[in-house]
Motif scaffolding. Structure first.
Motif, PDB file in Angstrom:
ATOM      1  N   SER A  63      33.138 -22.542  21.809  1.00 47.82           N
ATOM      2  CA  SER A  63      31.699 -22.789  21.648  1.00 47.82           C
ATOM      3  C   SER A  63      31.002 -21.476  21.320  1.00 47.82           C
ATOM      4  O   SER A  63      31.450 -20.404  21.733  1.00 47.82           O
ATOM      5  CB  SER A  63      31.104 -23.390  22.922  1.00 47.82           C
ATOM      6  N   ALA A  64      29.920 -21.584  20.572  1.00 45.99           N
ATOM      7  CA  ALA A  64      29.236 -20.397  20.043  1.00 45.99           C
ATOM      8  C   ALA A  64      28.776 -19.457  21.150  1.00 45.99           C
ATOM      9  O   ALA A  64      29.019 -18.245  21.093  1.00 45.99           O
ATOM     10  CB  ALA A  64      28.049 -20.831  19.182  1.00 45.99           C
ATOM     11  N   PHE A  65      28.101 -20.006  22.167  1.00 51.43           N
ATOM     12  CA  PHE A  65      27.529 -19.122  23.178  1.00 51.43           C
ATOM     13  C   PHE A  65      28.613 -18.351  23.931  1.00 51.43           C
ATOM     14  O   PHE A  65      28.419 -17.206  24.310  1.00 51.43           O
ATOM     15  CB  PHE A  65      26.694 -19.922  24.173  1.00 51.43           C
ATOM     16  N   GLN A  66      29.775 -18.963  24.114  1.00 49.10           N
ATOM     17  CA  GLN A  66      30.828 -18.340  24.910  1.00 49.10           C
ATOM     18  C   GLN A  66      31.496 -17.170  24.207  1.00 49.10           C
ATOM     19  O   GLN A  66      31.945 -16.222  24.861  1.00 49.10           O
ATOM     20  CB  GLN A  66      31.887 -19.378  25.287  1.00 49.10           C
ATOM     21  N   ILE A  67      31.616 -17.202  22.866  1.00 49.36           N
ATOM     22  CA  ILE A  67      32.429 -16.183  22.191  1.00 49.36           C
ATOM     23  C   ILE A  67      31.698 -15.392  21.105  1.00 49.36           C
ATOM     24  O   ILE A  67      32.157 -14.313  20.727  1.00 49.36           O
ATOM     25  CB  ILE A  67      33.698 -16.809  21.569  1.00 49.36           C
ATOM     26  N   GLU A  68      30.556 -15.893  20.595  1.00 48.91           N
ATOM     27  CA  GLU A  68      29.955 -15.236  19.433  1.00 48.91           C
ATOM     28  C   GLU A  68      29.365 -13.869  19.743  1.00 48.91           C
ATOM     29  O   GLU A  68      29.490 -12.936  18.942  1.00 48.91           O
ATOM     30  CB  GLU A  68      28.856 -16.125  18.832  1.00 48.91           C
ATOM     31  N   GLY A  69      28.741 -13.713  20.908  1.00 48.07           N
ATOM     32  CA  GLY A  69      28.037 -12.463  21.158  1.00 48.07           C
ATOM     33  C   GLY A  69      26.875 -12.318  20.189  1.00 48.07           C
ATOM     34  O   GLY A  69      26.308 -13.305  19.714  1.00 48.07           O
ATOM     35  N   GLY A  70      26.551 -11.065  19.843  1.00 51.18           N
ATOM     36  CA  GLY A  70      25.467 -10.815  18.882  1.00 51.18           C
ATOM     37  C   GLY A  70      24.212 -11.604  19.201  1.00 51.18           C
ATOM     38  O   GLY A  70      23.612 -12.227  18.327  1.00 51.18           O
ATOM     39  N   SER A  79      18.420 -18.303  23.539  1.00 51.01           N
ATOM     40  CA  SER A  79      18.718 -19.662  23.994  1.00 51.01           C
ATOM     41  C   SER A  79      18.371 -19.764  25.473  1.00 51.01           C
ATOM     42  O   SER A  79      18.076 -18.758  26.140  1.00 51.01           O
ATOM     43  CB  SER A  79      20.200 -19.977  23.791  1.00 51.01           C
ATOM     44  N   VAL A  80      18.393 -20.984  25.965  1.00 50.54           N
ATOM     45  CA  VAL A  80      18.116 -21.170  27.395  1.00 50.54           C
ATOM     46  C   VAL A  80      19.166 -20.449  28.235  1.00 50.54           C
ATOM     47  O   VAL A  80      18.868 -19.967  29.338  1.00 50.54           O
ATOM     48  CB  VAL A  80      18.079 -22.665  27.762  1.00 50.54           C
ATOM     49  N   TRP A  81      20.375 -20.351  27.740  1.00 48.98           N
ATOM     50  CA  TRP A  81      21.422 -19.642  28.488  1.00 48.98           C
ATOM     51  C   TRP A  81      21.180 -18.135  28.474  1.00 48.98           C
ATOM     52  O   TRP A  81      21.413 -17.462  29.482  1.00 48.98           O
ATOM     53  CB  TRP A  81      22.803 -19.976  27.936  1.00 48.98           C
ATOM     54  N   ASP A  82      20.732 -17.591  27.353  1.00 47.28           N
ATOM     55  CA  ASP A  82      20.377 -16.165  27.323  1.00 47.28           C
ATOM     56  C   ASP A  82      19.314 -15.866  28.382  1.00 47.28           C
ATOM     57  O   ASP A  82      19.438 -14.905  29.159  1.00 47.28           O
ATOM     58  CB  ASP A  82      19.836 -15.779  25.934  1.00 47.28           C
ATOM     59  N   PHE A 132      18.215 -21.708  13.767  1.00 46.87           N
ATOM     60  CA  PHE A 132      16.757 -21.902  13.854  1.00 46.87           C
ATOM     61  C   PHE A 132      16.267 -21.194  15.117  1.00 46.87           C
ATOM     62  O   PHE A 132      16.344 -21.755  16.213  1.00 46.87           O
ATOM     63  CB  PHE A 132      16.403 -23.388  13.910  1.00 46.87           C
ATOM     64  N   PRO A 133      15.784 -19.961  15.002  1.00 43.10           N
ATOM     65  CA  PRO A 133      15.421 -19.165  16.177  1.00 43.10           C
ATOM     66  C   PRO A 133      14.458 -19.844  17.132  1.00 43.10           C
ATOM     67  O   PRO A 133      14.551 -19.660  18.352  1.00 43.10           O
ATOM     68  CB  PRO A 133      14.798 -17.909  15.561  1.00 43.10           C
ATOM     69  N   ASN A 134      13.515 -20.653  16.615  1.00 37.92           N
ATOM     70  CA  ASN A 134      12.589 -21.350  17.516  1.00 37.92           C
ATOM     71  C   ASN A 134      12.937 -22.828  17.654  1.00 37.92           C
ATOM     72  O   ASN A 134      12.174 -23.606  18.233  1.00 37.92           O
ATOM     73  CB  ASN A 134      11.145 -21.185  17.050  1.00 37.92           C
ATOM     74  N   ASP A 170      23.466 -24.484  24.090  1.00 36.14           N
ATOM     75  CA  ASP A 170      22.609 -23.312  23.866  1.00 36.14           C
ATOM     76  C   ASP A 170      21.318 -23.745  23.182  1.00 36.14           C
ATOM     77  O   ASP A 170      21.033 -23.391  22.021  1.00 36.14           O
ATOM     78  CB  ASP A 170      23.336 -22.234  23.062  1.00 36.14           C
ATOM     79  N   LEU A 171      20.491 -24.488  23.899  1.00 33.76           N
ATOM     80  CA  LEU A 171      19.207 -24.966  23.391  1.00 33.76           C
ATOM     81  C   LEU A 171      18.286 -23.770  23.112  1.00 33.76           C
ATOM     82  O   LEU A 171      18.185 -22.851  23.936  1.00 33.76           O
ATOM     83  CB  LEU A 171      18.549 -25.879  24.434  1.00 33.76           C
ATOM     84  N   PRO A 172      17.613 -23.752  21.955  1.00 36.73           N
ATOM     85  CA  PRO A 172      16.647 -22.671  21.708  1.00 36.73           C
ATOM     86  C   PRO A 172      15.610 -22.611  22.835  1.00 36.73           C
ATOM     87  O   PRO A 172      15.050 -23.643  23.247  1.00 36.73           O
ATOM     88  CB  PRO A 172      16.001 -23.080  20.379  1.00 36.73           C
ATOM     89  N   LEU A 173      15.372 -21.416  23.338  1.00 36.87           N
ATOM     90  CA  LEU A 173      14.477 -21.238  24.485  1.00 36.87           C
ATOM     91  C   LEU A 173      13.082 -21.777  24.177  1.00 36.87           C
ATOM     92  O   LEU A 173      12.415 -22.334  25.062  1.00 36.87           O
ATOM     93  CB  LEU A 173      14.408 -19.759  24.856  1.00 36.87           C
ATOM     94  N   ALA A 174      12.652 -21.661  22.933  1.00 41.08           N
ATOM     95  CA  ALA A 174      11.302 -22.109  22.553  1.00 41.08           C
ATOM     96  C   ALA A 174      11.119 -23.599  22.799  1.00 41.08           C
ATOM     97  O   ALA A 174      10.038 -24.042  23.212  1.00 41.08           O
ATOM     98  CB  ALA A 174      11.052 -21.789  21.079  1.00 41.08           C
ATOM     99  N   LEU A 175      12.154 -24.381  22.602  1.00 44.54           N
ATOM    100  CA  LEU A 175      12.055 -25.829  22.824  1.00 44.54           C
ATOM    101  C   LEU A 175      11.977 -26.161  24.304  1.00 44.54           C
ATOM    102  O   LEU A 175      11.314 -27.123  24.706  1.00 44.54           O
ATOM    103  CB  LEU A 175      13.245 -26.544  22.183  1.00 44.54           C
ATOM    104  N   GLN A 176      12.628 -25.368  25.122  1.00 46.56           N
ATOM    105  CA  GLN A 176      12.557 -25.576  26.568  1.00 46.56           C
ATOM    106  C   GLN A 176      11.152 -25.241  27.065  1.00 46.56           C
ATOM    107  O   GLN A 176      10.583 -25.968  27.880  1.00 46.56           O
ATOM    108  CB  GLN A 176      13.607 -24.717  27.283  1.00 46.56           C
TER     109      GLN A 176
END
Length: 1008
Positions: A63-70, A79-82, A132-134, A170-176
């Motif tokens: 999954s992207a959040f687990q390995i992508e970094g950056g 993201s909400v996880w960040d 989509f950053p937001n 990894d939901l975009p934080l803006a949507l949360q």
């Protein structure tokens, strides 16, 4: 850009995608019920050697959040996880996924890893906030768009099918922050717009789509446990609202694809659903509680999508805050998945409360949960979208346990396909790389490739599990090999078939009291029907007869039913010579043994005698010798020789196969000086052999050896050289310890002594391996007429350095269990009086191929001498129908036949364990099922009559002259030779007197 394999797979899916069958919630009950009628012999084998269907898809996931970094690179939004792990460090042990494996930068290394595995597909996720950053489609990040374009093209260039997940948590934080995340129905349309963009951008190349990954964990941990963002706890209303919206969001996206993209792109859409699995511990289980537990986790999402568009009844009854679907929504949701994408791994198993585990009834049996899904949810086509387990963070590349769990999961999957008709078309190992493991952060690892998170270049290093998975992919499963196939053929005509009694109960209590009481009695003197002793009067006791012993007739009859040519049992040293020397001999015990041996010989069954066989609760050392230190005292070896001489003298004319000791290499007196005890046992054996060789061999023509425990040691990890060395070292410490001295050099193995000295120098052990003198070496070398072994199992060995002065620690080998193998309580450990209590009930694995390997090893190391398998068997608690025992012997004996036919090992005999069961929980060893033979007797009889496994008409009949025969009349003559001699003298004298009288009378009649 796709290869033909993709089109074949797509066609395979597409042709069956329109089939609709009404599911039946609760139909899976039969899976739980059948567990108690389930036969491990079903469909042949507990482990299935076979291959997967030709177009089966092998993959790996991430999954992207687990390995992508950056996490901030090239315009990616938070993201909400960040936010979750940056603002609440305590939740993730002060760790973040900011860099992790840095796949965003080093995706070329991921591609190289994928190529090396040879996978069919790669299941990965798109980072919604990177695209989509937001979160809204009007804010596309073109660098993110290009990144996934490049990555997808690179996969296809390597002929790897991309399976893309749109939302992996990894939901975009803006949507949360703006909408409250998935608690808001607005998210349904927003998610649909995001999905539509991805279909447009990548759908020409991506044919498999996952909308949402494991919605149960999103809702459960986000609003029940607080372990996932937004971190709320015990908010049931929000939790079920989130689940409700996730289902509707998925259905909306499926309809969008179906309506706007399917016709042109010809792809498939589903949602990954995860679950646990439960197995009842006994037949008295509450079916409803099991069904409810599965409904709460899996049925919550699966039933609406795959059955009828609505929640399970059990969930409706339990949850008052559960939202409802309108009839229109039910119709809209029902059937919105083109395949069942299933996740079966630790994330759910480690997430559930005890109330859902039903008192630890959880099970990792992938095959049975797949069968349950088939019965509950319309027999769907299934993609295993996640499967695997985890290692601790300190495990780098030697993830040996993962190999066996993977082997178990994949073989259960294969059996579900072949035997239960479960329609699985692909399998995904999780995961490609080590990464950030959500609430466990970096404390565990799940990758096939090791990543050093502290390194700059984040090199991907293949673990053992990667090599193992690559092998499975190349072979498309577990193809049939010589090891897994049975062979047909027969043993030599003079092959010895035997039964081994580990502990013959010596019952020298006779049926009538006059045998032990010399007094004279009067009966019924006063009309009271009682015996009255006559004072001062004694009588000669009635002579013993074999049939007078209490259990004699039954025991002989039991052995007779076996149809064997040999019967092996042990004498009791401590009972025959209670003082430890010939000054006091228990003649009644000798008479009992004599009766057993002679009566069996009359049935043409030869006895094989072991002189020393200690068992649990009975060390079988005469008390005076034990008080002087037992085997730690050299005098015990001399006393043993005297005991052996007595036995040779008393029974040498009746017994042709002698074993001085049983398993001394395992059953050696445990002490800080174990090696000295073994040293004296070897000398004792050699003295006894020389005594027989010098005084009895020419007269009785028997053979003498000792039985060594010879379980096979296999390296646990086939890809690690240290495991190979550890396994070979264990064979040195276990078998060669005694065998090298007796069969080869007269001394201990060089490698064994060398390793002990190495540990001495490192101060890891102060053990001392004694030295034989040159004279002793000469005396010991060659003191065995055949190689006798007992064998029960195969041990998986890995190297683990140990610090301590014990025999068990000196070889630095640790055991690992292969979870794919059947196990049984050790029939041998129960009889080891010297082992620690914690080891007395250890389990053993059924690994028939191990006996062939140990026979090959003995041949290669000691030459092709005669080998007798003196004990091989298994505990089976069944009262009569002991199918497990039959399965065990059938497979082990077939491996022995392979050793004879294919490897040309000179195997001369096989003894099955044992004629009677012993209650392991009863220290008095009460006999079980004494009067009724088990079904294994019929099997063993048939095997003996066939002399192996002949194929049809190829069976050859052994001439009677080639089989070992015994002469009952010869035995009678030997037993009664004194009486026969005197009888003959009396007859001759009578005849001579009669002749003299006749001549004398004849002369008297003549006239003068």
């Amino acid at each position: 850009m796709c290869d033909c394999g993709l089109f074949i797979a797509l066609f395979f899916l597409y042709t069956g995608a329109s089939v609709t069958v009404q599911g039946d919630p609760g139909a899976g009950k039969v899976v739980w019920e059948s567990k108690w009628s389930h036969n491990y012999m079903k469909n042949g084998e507990p482990f299935l050697y076979d291959t997967f269907p030709r177009n089966f898809m092998w993959g790996v996931g991430s999954s992207a959040f687990q390995i992508e970094g950056g996490w901030k690179k090239d315009g990616k939004g938070p993201s909400v996880w960040d936010h979750f792990i940056h603002t609440e460090y305590f939740r993730s042990n002060n760790s973040t996924a900011d860099t992790s494996s840095n796949s965003y930068t080093f995706f070329d290394k991921d591609l190289a890893a994928l190529k090396s595995l040879g996978v069919t597909f790669y299941l990965f996720s798109i980072s919604w906030p990177r695209l989509f950053p937001n979160g809204m489609v009007d804010s596309v990040n073109y660098k993110g768009l290009q990144y996934y374009n490049t990555f997808i093209d690179s996969l296809l260039e390597r002929k790897i099918i991309p399976i893309v997940t749109l939302y992996h948590w990894d939901l975009p934080l803006a949507l949360q922050e703006q909408y409250g995340g998935w608690t808001s129905e607005a998210m349904i349309q927003i998610f649909d717009e995001y999905a539509k963009f991805c279909f447009q951008a990548y759908g020409d190349r991506v044919k498999f789509w996952i909308t949402i990954y494991n919605p149960f964990l999103i809702a459960w941990h986000g609003y029940k446990t607080g372990k996932y963002p937004p971190g709320l706890k015990e908010n049931a209303a929000a939790m079920y609202t989130v689940g409700h919206n996730l289902i509707k969001a998925h259905a909306t996206v499926w309809h969008t694809y179906d309506r706007q993209f399917r016709k042109l792109q010809k792809g498939f859409v589903s949602m990954v659903l995860g679950s646990h699995w439960l197995e009842p511990k006994n037949s008295n289980f509450n079916y409803k509680s099991f069904q409810t537990s599965m409904d709460i986790v899996l049925g919550w999402f699966a039933k609406p999508i795959f059955v009828d568009g609505d929640y399970p009844d059990s969930l409706k009854m339990q949850v008052t805050s559960l939202p409802t679907f309108t009839e229109k929504e039910k119709s809209f949701i029902n059937g919105t998945a083109d395949f069942f994408a299933f996740s079966f791994g630790p994330n759910i198993f480690r997430s559930l409360p005890d109330s859902l585990k039903l008192k630890d009834c959880e099970s990792l049996h992938l095959g049975r949960v797949l069968k349950w899904i088939k019965l509950e949810y319309n027999s769907p086509k299934i993609l295993i979208a996640e499967n695997g387990w985890f290692s601790n963070s300190y495990v780098k590349t030697e993830d040996t346990i993962i190999i066996y769990l993977m082997k178990k999961f994949i073989n259960e999957l294969l059996k579900a396909i072949r035997f239960d008709g479960v329609n699985v078309f692909g399998y995904t190992v999780w995961s490609l790389l080590d990464g950030f493991e959500w609430q466990f952060n970096y404390t565990i690892r799940r990758g096939l490739f090791y990543v050093d998170f502290n390194s700059k270049n984040k090199s991907r290093i293949a673990k053992s599990s990667a090599f193992f998975y690559k092998q499975i992919i190349e072979q498309n499963g577990f193809p049939v090999t010589e090891v897994s196939q049975r062979v047909n053929g027969q043993f030599p005509c003079n092959f010895s078939w035997g039964i081994a009694e580990t502990d013959l109960q010596v019952n020298n209590v006779v049926l009538s009291p006059e045998f032990v009481d010399n007094n004279l009695y009067l009966w019924n003197r006063s009309g009271d029907q009682k015996l009255y002793k006559v004072s001062g009067v004694t009588m000669w006791p009635h002579p013993f007869k074999c049939t007078d012993f209490r259990n004699f007739k039954h025991h002989v009859a039991l052995v007779r039913k076996m149809n064997v040519s040999h019967y092996s049992f042990a004498f009791k040293w401590a009972k025959i010579l209670p003082n430890g020397d010939p000054s006091s001999v228990n003649r009644s015990i000798l008479t009992y043994y004599h009766c057993i041996i002679t009566e069996l010989l009359k049935l043409n069954i030869a006895s094989t005698i072991t002189l020393y066989h200690p068992v649990s609760g009975d060390i079988d050392l005469p008390a005076p010798l034990l008080n002087k230190g037992g085997w730690l005292n050299r005098e015990t070896a001399v006393a043993f020789n005297d005991y052996a001489k007595l036995c040779f003298q008393e029974f040498g004319n009746l017994v042709k196969l002698w074993l001085t000791m049983n398993e001394p290499n395992i059953n050696v007196q445990r002490s800080p000086d174990t090696y000295r005890a073994a040293h004296n046992m070897i000398i004792a054996h050699a003295l006894a052999w020389h005594t027989y060789n010098r005084d009895y061999r020419n007269k009785h023509h028997g053979l003498v050896s000792l039985t060594l425990r010879a379980d096979w040691a296999e390296r646990a990890n086939p890809f690690i050289e240290s495991h190979h060395r550890a396994a070979e070292r264990l064979l040195q410490f276990q078998i060669a310890w005694f065998a090298d001295a007796i069969f080869k050099t007269g001394d201990y193995p060089h490698k064994m002594r060398e390793y002990i000295l190495f540990k001495n120098k490192k101060r890891l052990s102060s053990s001392f391996l004694p030295y034989f003198t040159d004279e002793e070496k000469q005396m010991i070398k060659g003191t065995a007429d055949f190689f006798a072994i007992s064998h029960f199992t195969t041990r998986l060995i890995l190297h683990q350095s140990k610090n301590g002065t014990k025999y068990e620690m000196d070889h630095d080998g640790s055991l690992l269990r292969d979870v794919t193998l059947l196990t049984f309580p050790s029939p041998s450990h129960f009889f080891f009086p010297f082992l620690p209590h914690r080891q007395t009930h250890s389990e053993m694995a059924v690994a028939p191929w191990g006996i062939r390997k140990v026979l090959q090893w003995i041949k290669s190391r000691y030459g092709n001498m005669d080998i007798y398998i003196m004990t091989n068997g298994v505990w089976d608690s069944s009262s009569v129908n002991d199918a497990f025992r039959i399965y065990y012997h059938k497979n082990y004996i077939n491996e022995v036949l392979k050793a004879h036919l294919l490897d040309h090992v000179n195997v001369r005999g096989y003894y099955a364990l044992k004629s009677k069961d012993t209650n392991r929980d009863d220290q008095h060893q009460s006999l079980l099922n004494v009067f009724e033979p088990k079904t294994s007797i019929e099997f063993y009889n048939k095997l003996i009559r066939a002399n192996g496994f002949p194929l049809g008409m190829s069976s050859k009949q052994c001439p009677m002259d080639d089989r070992p025969r015994h002469c009952p009349m010869c035995i009678l003559i030997k037993e009664k030779k004194v009486f026969i001699f005197f009888g003959f003298c009396l007859l001759l004298t009578t005849a001579l007197l009669a002749t003299i009288i006749f001549i004398h009378k004849k002369r008297q009649r003549k006239p003068c």
